[in-house]
Design a protein around this motif. Structure first.
Motif, mmCIF file in Angstrom:
data_model
loop_
_atom_site.group_PDB
_atom_site.id
_atom_site.type_symbol
_atom_site.label_atom_id
_atom_site.label_comp_id
_atom_site.label_asym_id
_atom_site.label_seq_id
_atom_site.Cartn_x
_atom_site.Cartn_y
_atom_site.Cartn_z
ATOM 1 N N SER A 215 0.844 -1.198 0.000
ATOM 2 C CA SER A 215 0.000 0.000 0.000
ATOM 3 C C SER A 215 0.878 1.247 0.000
ATOM 4 C CB SER A 215 -0.959 0.010 1.193
ATOM 5 O OG SER A 215 -0.267 0.253 2.391
ATOM 6 N N TYR A 216 0.371 2.267 -0.675
ATOM 7 C CA TYR A 216 1.087 3.541 -0.810
ATOM 8 C C TYR A 216 0.167 4.663 -0.374
ATOM 9 C CZ TYR A 216 3.293 7.574 -3.024
ATOM 10 O OH TYR A 216 3.849 8.794 -3.256
ATOM 11 N N THR A 217 0.675 5.511 0.511
ATOM 12 C CA THR A 217 -0.074 6.674 0.996
ATOM 13 C C THR A 217 0.726 7.919 0.623
ATOM 14 O OG1 THR A 217 -0.846 5.367 2.873
ATOM 15 C CG2 THR A 217 -1.132 7.736 3.036
ATOM 16 N N PRO A 218 0.304 8.639 -0.415
ATOM 17 C CA PRO A 218 1.080 9.812 -0.838
ATOM 18 C C PRO A 218 1.025 10.930 0.205
ATOM 19 C CG PRO A 218 -0.946 9.640 -2.111
ATOM 20 C CD PRO A 218 -0.869 8.422 -1.252
ATOM 21 N N ARG A 219 2.112 11.651 0.345
ATOM 22 C CA ARG A 219 2.182 12.750 1.318
ATOM 23 C C ARG A 219 1.265 13.912 0.942
ATOM 24 N NH1 ARG A 219 8.610 12.605 1.694
ATOM 25 N NH2 ARG A 219 8.806 11.060 3.338
ATOM 26 N N LYS A 220 1.118 14.148 -0.350
ATOM 27 C CA LYS A 220 0.422 15.352 -0.794
ATOM 28 C C LYS A 220 -1.105 15.251 -0.789
ATOM 29 C CE LYS A 220 4.263 16.977 -3.530
ATOM 30 N NZ LYS A 220 4.730 17.469 -4.817
ATOM 31 N N ILE A 221 -1.659 14.037 -0.656
ATOM 32 C CA ILE A 221 -3.120 13.883 -0.648
ATOM 33 C C ILE A 221 -3.508 13.204 0.659
ATOM 34 C CG2 ILE A 221 -5.145 12.989 -1.857
ATOM 35 C CD1 ILE A 221 -3.418 12.880 -4.397
ATOM 36 N N SER A 222 -3.970 13.979 1.600
ATOM 37 C CA SER A 222 -4.311 13.465 2.922
ATOM 38 C C SER A 222 -5.455 12.452 2.847
ATOM 39 C CB SER A 222 -4.719 14.626 3.836
ATOM 40 O OG SER A 222 -5.088 14.144 5.096
ATOM 41 N N GLY A 223 -5.273 11.305 3.472
ATOM 42 C CA GLY A 223 -6.323 10.292 3.544
ATOM 43 C C GLY A 223 -6.396 9.331 2.370
ATOM 44 N N LEU A 224 -5.539 9.498 1.363
ATOM 45 C CA LEU A 224 -5.576 8.620 0.187
ATOM 46 C C LEU A 224 -4.656 7.422 0.396
ATOM 47 C CD1 LEU A 224 -6.509 8.095 -2.765
ATOM 48 C CD2 LEU A 224 -4.441 9.321 -3.482
ATOM 49 N N GLU A 225 -5.146 6.243 0.064
ATOM 50 C CA GLU A 225 -4.336 5.027 0.071
ATOM 51 C C GLU A 225 -4.547 4.303 -1.255
ATOM 52 O OE1 GLU A 225 -3.654 0.999 2.715
ATOM 53 O OE2 GLU A 225 -5.695 1.704 2.400
ATOM 54 N N VAL A 226 -3.458 3.926 -1.904
ATOM 55 C CA VAL A 226 -3.500 3.119 -3.119
ATOM 56 C C VAL A 226 -2.919 1.762 -2.733
ATOM 57 C CG1 VAL A 226 -2.714 2.878 -5.502
ATOM 58 C CG2 VAL A 226 -3.181 5.166 -4.558
ATOM 59 N N ARG A 227 -3.654 0.709 -3.035
ATOM 60 C CA ARG A 227 -3.247 -0.624 -2.563
ATOM 61 C C ARG A 227 -3.289 -1.637 -3.699
ATOM 62 N NH1 ARG A 227 -4.457 -3.688 3.004
ATOM 63 N NH2 ARG A 227 -4.574 -5.807 2.211
ATOM 64 N N LEU A 228 -2.240 -2.443 -3.767
ATOM 65 C CA LEU A 228 -2.166 -3.538 -4.727
ATOM 66 C C LEU A 228 -2.197 -4.837 -3.927
ATOM 67 C CD1 LEU A 228 -1.669 -4.641 -7.624
ATOM 68 C CD2 LEU A 228 0.783 -4.567 -7.071
ATOM 69 N N ASP A 229 -3.193 -5.683 -4.211
ATOM 70 C CA ASP A 229 -3.341 -6.982 -3.555
ATOM 71 C C ASP A 229 -3.156 -8.087 -4.573
ATOM 72 O OD1 ASP A 229 -4.584 -6.964 -0.622
ATOM 73 O OD2 ASP A 229 -5.405 -5.232 -1.695
ATOM 74 N N VAL A 230 -2.466 -9.137 -4.157
ATOM 75 C CA VAL A 230 -2.431 -10.378 -4.929
ATOM 76 C C VAL A 230 -2.967 -11.450 -3.985
ATOM 77 C CG1 VAL A 230 -1.074 -12.027 -6.237
ATOM 78 C CG2 VAL A 230 -0.424 -9.599 -6.238
ATOM 79 N N ARG A 231 -4.185 -11.875 -4.243
ATOM 80 C CA ARG A 231 -4.836 -12.894 -3.411
ATOM 81 C C ARG A 231 -4.647 -14.261 -4.065
ATOM 82 N NH1 ARG A 231 -9.092 -8.832 -3.990
ATOM 83 N NH2 ARG A 231 -8.740 -7.307 -2.341
ATOM 84 N N ASN A 232 -4.457 -15.262 -3.228
ATOM 85 C CA ASN A 232 -4.180 -16.613 -3.708
ATOM 86 C C ASN A 232 -2.962 -16.575 -4.635
ATOM 87 O OD1 ASN A 232 -4.258 -19.312 -4.341
ATOM 88 N ND2 ASN A 232 -6.336 -19.312 -5.129
ATOM 89 N N LEU A 233 -1.869 -16.082 -4.102
ATOM 90 C CA LEU A 233 -0.632 -15.836 -4.844
ATOM 91 C C LEU A 233 -0.174 -17.034 -5.672
ATOM 92 C CD1 LEU A 233 1.866 -13.990 -5.346
ATOM 93 C CD2 LEU A 233 2.874 -14.998 -3.287
ATOM 94 N N PHE A 234 -0.272 -18.241 -5.135
ATOM 95 C CA PHE A 234 0.221 -19.421 -5.828
ATOM 96 C C PHE A 234 -0.865 -20.134 -6.631
ATOM 97 C CE2 PHE A 234 3.036 -18.845 -2.103
ATOM 98 C CZ PHE A 234 4.171 -18.473 -2.817
ATOM 99 N N ASP A 235 -2.001 -19.464 -6.827
ATOM 100 C CA ASP A 235 -3.077 -19.948 -7.693
ATOM 101 C C ASP A 235 -3.555 -21.351 -7.301
ATOM 102 O OD1 ASP A 235 -4.905 -19.555 -9.713
ATOM 103 O OD2 ASP A 235 -3.607 -20.348 -11.280
ATOM 104 N N GLU A 236 -3.767 -21.550 -5.997
ATOM 105 C CA GLU A 236 -4.230 -22.846 -5.493
ATOM 106 C C GLU A 236 -5.704 -23.060 -5.844
ATOM 107 O OE1 GLU A 236 -2.424 -25.219 -3.872
ATOM 108 O OE2 GLU A 236 -0.674 -23.956 -4.242
ATOM 109 N N GLN A 237 -6.063 -24.285 -6.181
ATOM 110 C CA GLN A 237 -7.470 -24.629 -6.381
ATOM 111 C C GLN A 237 -7.944 -25.315 -5.106
ATOM 112 O OE1 GLN A 237 -8.460 -26.952 -9.825
ATOM 113 N NE2 GLN A 237 -10.607 -27.038 -9.293
ATOM 114 N N TYR A 238 -8.911 -24.706 -4.434
ATOM 115 C CA TYR A 238 -9.378 -25.243 -3.160
ATOM 116 C C TYR A 238 -10.802 -24.785 -2.889
ATOM 117 C CZ TYR A 238 -8.878 -20.629 -1.042
ATOM 118 O OH TYR A 238 -9.029 -19.302 -0.742
ATOM 119 N N SER A 239 -11.450 -25.494 -1.988
ATOM 120 C CA SER A 239 -12.761 -25.091 -1.484
ATOM 121 C C SER A 239 -12.580 -24.782 -0.004
ATOM 122 C CB SER A 239 -13.782 -26.218 -1.644
ATOM 123 O OG SER A 239 -13.996 -26.487 -3.002
#
Length: 195
Positions: free
Chosen positions: A140-164
């Motif tokens: 996640s990145y929170t820029p100094r110049k824009i108060s309250g803004l968060e930009v976030r990159l998520d990778v869910r299930n990183l290893f591409d598992e097949q599961y229930s």
């Protein structure tokens, strides 16, 4: 009749460490009467433990959580199609952590580990529920110049598992019932503005 025994819990904090534990037990006599279903006069019990330990220090934290939950109707483990009774969870382990590199950047991740649940083998035609491991990471990145803004990159299930997941219906049952699997690797870029 519902008999909920008090949940016993404890929490200890000392310096950068925090630990907690909880025991739970619920008993419902004649679950079908409570649910308004067909009369089998089965009792339901739900019991288990939840333990966690967390370390916070410097610029980050790490946490380990272990849960064991057992749900039974009529003295046998519930199947994954007893929708209103509960789920045969068994042992679950959670790991999470984050590191704040500086005021703008935070890196983190989590893992969910479900151990094989052999309590279900032979119950209602079920097999043992398979174990699985899922890893998620983020930045996640929170820029100094824009108060309250968060930009976030998520990778869910990183290893591409097949599961229930253990909350899915129909897992562990004969092949004529196909359980729904969780999404494969998923990449998400989100922004959040707090004001």
């Amino acid at each position: 009749m519902v008999n909920i025994k008090p949940t016993a819990s404890a929490s200890i904090c000392g310096g950068p460490w925090k630990t907690s534990a909880a025991l739970f037990y619920t008993e419902i006599n004649d679950i079908d009467e409570v649910l308004g279903a067909a009369r089998r006069a089965l009792d339901l019990t739900s019991k288990g433990i939840d333990v966690s330990i967390r370390y916070t220090g410097g610029q980050g934290h790490a946490e380990l959580n272990w849960t064991y939950a057992e749900v039974e109707t009529g003295g046998a483990t519930v199947t994954t199609t007893e929708y209103y009774a509960g789920r045969p969870v068994g042992h679950m382990i959670g790991l999470s952590g984050a590191w704040q590199a500086n005021e703008q950047w935070t890196l983190g991740g989590s893992a969910e580990i479900a151990l094989e649940n052999e309590d279900t083998a032979g119950v209602g035609g079920m097999e043992a529920l398979p174990g699985y491991e899922v890893v998620n990471v983020y930045a996640s990145y929170t820029p100094r110049k824009i108060s309250g803004l968060e930009v976030r990159l998520d990778v869910r299930n990183l290893f591409d598992e097949q599961y229930s997941s253990r909350t899915s219906d129909g897992i562990g049952l004969p092949s004529s019932i196909v359980p729904v699997t969780e999404p494969g690797r998923t990449i998400a870029l989100t922004t959040n503005l707090r004001f």
